[in-house]
Design a protein around this motif. Structure first.
Motif, PDB file in Angstrom:
ATOM      1  N   ALA A   1       0.809  -1.216   0.000  1.00 48.11           N
ATOM      2  CA  ALA A   1       0.000   0.000   0.000  1.00 48.11           C
ATOM      3  C   ALA A   1       0.838   1.260   0.000  1.00 48.11           C
ATOM      4  CB  ALA A   1      -0.932  -0.014   1.217  1.00 48.11           C
ATOM      5  N   LYS A   2       1.926   1.254   0.765  1.00 46.77           N
ATOM      6  CA  LYS A   2       2.720   2.474   0.898  1.00 46.77           C
ATOM      7  C   LYS A   2       3.239   2.958  -0.461  1.00 46.77           C
ATOM      8  CE  LYS A   2       5.401   2.784   4.539  1.00 46.77           C
ATOM      9  NZ  LYS A   2       4.833   3.937   5.313  1.00 46.77           N
ATOM     10  N   SER A   3       3.810   2.066  -1.235  1.00 49.58           N
ATOM     11  CA  SER A   3       4.372   2.483  -2.522  1.00 49.58           C
ATOM     12  C   SER A   3       3.272   2.808  -3.532  1.00 49.58           C
ATOM     13  CB  SER A   3       5.306   1.402  -3.073  1.00 49.58           C
ATOM     14  OG  SER A   3       4.613   0.205  -3.351  1.00 49.58           O
ATOM     15  N   MET A   4       2.151   2.084  -3.483  1.00 52.70           N
ATOM     16  CA  MET A   4       1.083   2.360  -4.429  1.00 52.70           C
ATOM     17  C   MET A   4       0.429   3.712  -4.142  1.00 52.70           C
ATOM     18  SD  MET A   4      -2.254   2.429  -5.529  1.00 52.70           S
ATOM     19  CE  MET A   4      -3.277   1.612  -4.324  1.00 52.70           C
ATOM     20  N   ASN A   5       0.233   4.021  -2.859  1.00 51.49           N
ATOM     21  CA  ASN A   5      -0.358   5.308  -2.523  1.00 51.49           C
ATOM     22  C   ASN A   5       0.626   6.455  -2.749  1.00 51.49           C
ATOM     23  OD1 ASN A   5      -2.990   4.465  -1.761  1.00 51.49           O
ATOM     24  ND2 ASN A   5      -2.116   3.586   0.088  1.00 51.49           N
ATOM     25  N   MET A   6       1.913   6.150  -2.719  1.00 54.71           N
ATOM     26  CA  MET A   6       2.909   7.148  -3.111  1.00 54.71           C
ATOM     27  C   MET A   6       2.764   7.451  -4.600  1.00 54.71           C
ATOM     28  SD  MET A   6       7.045   7.064  -2.504  1.00 54.71           S
ATOM     29  CE  MET A   6       6.828   6.929  -0.725  1.00 54.71           C
ATOM     30  N   GLU A   7       2.486   6.433  -5.396  1.00 51.27           N
ATOM     31  CA  GLU A   7       2.234   6.625  -6.820  1.00 51.27           C
ATOM     32  C   GLU A   7       1.062   7.583  -7.040  1.00 51.27           C
ATOM     33  OE1 GLU A   7       2.357   5.191 -11.116  1.00 51.27           O
ATOM     34  OE2 GLU A   7       3.786   5.617  -9.517  1.00 51.27           O
ATOM     35  N   ILE A   8       0.009   7.411  -6.272  1.00 53.51           N
ATOM     36  CA  ILE A   8      -1.162   8.280  -6.383  1.00 53.51           C
ATOM     37  C   ILE A   8      -0.836   9.699  -5.917  1.00 53.51           C
ATOM     38  CG2 ILE A   8      -3.456   8.715  -5.411  1.00 53.51           C
ATOM     39  CD1 ILE A   8      -3.934   5.701  -5.509  1.00 53.51           C
ATOM     40  N   ALA A   9      -0.170   9.803  -4.758  1.00 55.18           N
ATOM     41  CA  ALA A   9       0.105  11.110  -4.161  1.00 55.18           C
ATOM     42  C   ALA A   9       1.082  11.940  -4.974  1.00 55.18           C
ATOM     43  CB  ALA A   9       0.628  10.941  -2.739  1.00 55.18           C
ATOM     44  N   HIS A  10       1.935  11.292  -5.761  1.00 59.40           N
ATOM     45  CA  HIS A  10       2.916  12.022  -6.545  1.00 59.40           C
ATOM     46  C   HIS A  10       2.452  12.263  -7.975  1.00 59.40           C
ATOM     47  CE1 HIS A  10       6.534  12.080  -3.813  1.00 59.40           C
ATOM     48  NE2 HIS A  10       5.708  11.286  -3.161  1.00 59.40           N
TER      49      HIS A  10
END
Length: 411
Positions: free
Chosen positions: A344-353
């Motif tokens: 989740a952490k890396s996937m939500n980083m994809e969204i947030a960036h």
């Protein structure tokens, strides 16, 4: 008090001196600054200002320091307990209603804004905000009592919220935390039952300002669509090929990131999950039914289309980086992101960036402060300008409020 006769004499004097035009212009400017100050405070803090604050803000506006006037309004407790709370609360429930109790998701959003933190981290940091006020129940992963007490007791969010690591209070490994996405409130709303697609859909709604229909693309490869999706709904494969596939072919390979999460509760004694808790299958812990770390909800209705994809891990892939959804600006100003990862952490980083994330936050502030959606070319140009400024200023949401209030004053 100035009587009508006194006022008349003064006006006659100004007329004879040829100063009436200048005086009226000055009077109008003064009245305008007060009106602008009142409007800014009402919209930014959500309540009227005191006379003292109104005069302070008007003086700043008269001096051309509108940003300073907005900062005065943001210094009011109500900016946090009214404006920010009302903006963020709908993000925490499926009904998207503001009429919900304060919770850890909302408190964390408020704390990050107050602290001028990089707002992108709301989606992936090991962070949660609690209050250090005396007499409150401790934070619990099994109930919302801490936050409900904050609200019922009128505890200041501005003065008492403290940043903590989420992993120390909810039991998740630090690498499994993902900001508000792994908050208790989000888990209760979006990890409960279902297939965890709800968490992905509402993350899009809340943080990219788009629902699945707006990213619908039938041209992508459908290789990660799970077994529970029929390839011929109602016996007609065209329904799948022209409709279902367009959402699932992008959503399912990204929603894999949530494969190890669930919201657990005793359905017999607590059918609404009021006292449930977020659950994460740590490495080495296998689900007894699937013999995998993947939660069994990922394999429900597996007989619907047996050749469909079977989730075996939390690796994810963003197919939307190509094709029509590349316009969302994936990896905006973040070239190190590659569009794939695990968890989740890396996937939500994809969204947030993504660029869409930045623009979405600006649009939400615009609607809250201007009390309308961007409606014309001038508004859209400002959204673009504020989005660029938001990114350039390390994603500080307070600055977006300042920019927007300055633009909408008098409107």
């Amino acid at each position: 008090m100035t009587t009508p006769s006194t006022l008349f004499r003064r006006l006659a004097h100004y007329l004879s001196a040829g100063l009436l035009t200048l005086t009226l212009a000055t009077t109008d400017a003064t009245a305008g600054s007060r009106e602008q100050a009142l409007q800014i405070h009402n919209r930014v803090a959500g309540i009227p200002p005191s006379e003292t604050v109104l005069l302070q803000m008007a003086a700043q506006i008269d001096a051309g320091q509108i940003a300073e006037a907005v900062k005065i309004a943001m210094d009011n407790e109500a900016f946090y307990s009214v404006t920010l709370k009302n903006m963020a609360t709908p993000w925490t429930n499926r009904d998207q209603t503001v009429f919900a109790p304060l919770n850890d998701y909302v408190a964390t959003i408020i704390g990050l804004v107050r602290d001028d933190a990089d707002f992108r981290t709301a989606l992936y940091d090991d962070v949660v905000y609690t209050s250090n006020a005396a007499g409150l129940p401790a934070y619990s992963n099994n109930n919302n009592s801490h936050y409900e007490a904050i609200e019922s007791q009128g505890v200041s969010l501005k003065d008492t919220l403290v940043r903590r690591t989420q992993s120390t209070v909810n039991g998740l490994p630090a690498e499994a935390t993902s900001g508000v996405i792994t908050s208790r409130a989000a888990a209760k709303a979006f990890f409960i039952a279902g297939t965890n697609r709800a968490m992905f859909r509402f993350t899009l709604l809340n943080h990219l300002c788009r629902d699945l229909e707006q990213v619908h693309d039938t041209s992508l490869v459908p290789d990660f669509i799970r077994q529970d999706v029929s390839r011929s709904p109602g016996g007609d494969s065209r329904v799948f090929l022209n409709n279902c596939i367009g959402c699932h072919n992008g959503m399912d390979p990204m929603a894999k990131a949530y494969a190890y999460y669930d919201y657990e509760f005793d359905i017999n004694t607590d059918p609404d999950g009021i006292n449930g808790a977020i659950h994460y299958n740590i490495e080495g812990t296998l689900d007894p039914e699937t013999h995998s770390r993947v939660e069994k909800k990922y394999r429900i209705n597996s007989s619907t289309f047996k050749p469909g994809y079977v989730t075996t891990n939390d690796n994810w892939l963003n197919y939307w980086r190509k094709g029509q959804n590349s316009y969302l600006g994936w990896g905006w100003n973040s070239p190190a992101l590659t569009g794939s990862g695990a968890g989740a952490k890396s996937m939500n980083m994809e969204i947030a960036h993504s660029r869409a994330f930045a623009s979405c936050q600006v649009e939400k502030v615009f609607q809250n402060v201007c009390l309308r959606k961007p409606g014309d070319a001038a508004d859209r140009a400002k959204i673009e300008e504020f989005t660029q400024s938001f990114a350039a200023n390390n994603y500080k949401l307070k600055q977006v409020f300042i920019d927007t209030a300055s633009y909408c004053k008098g409107q």
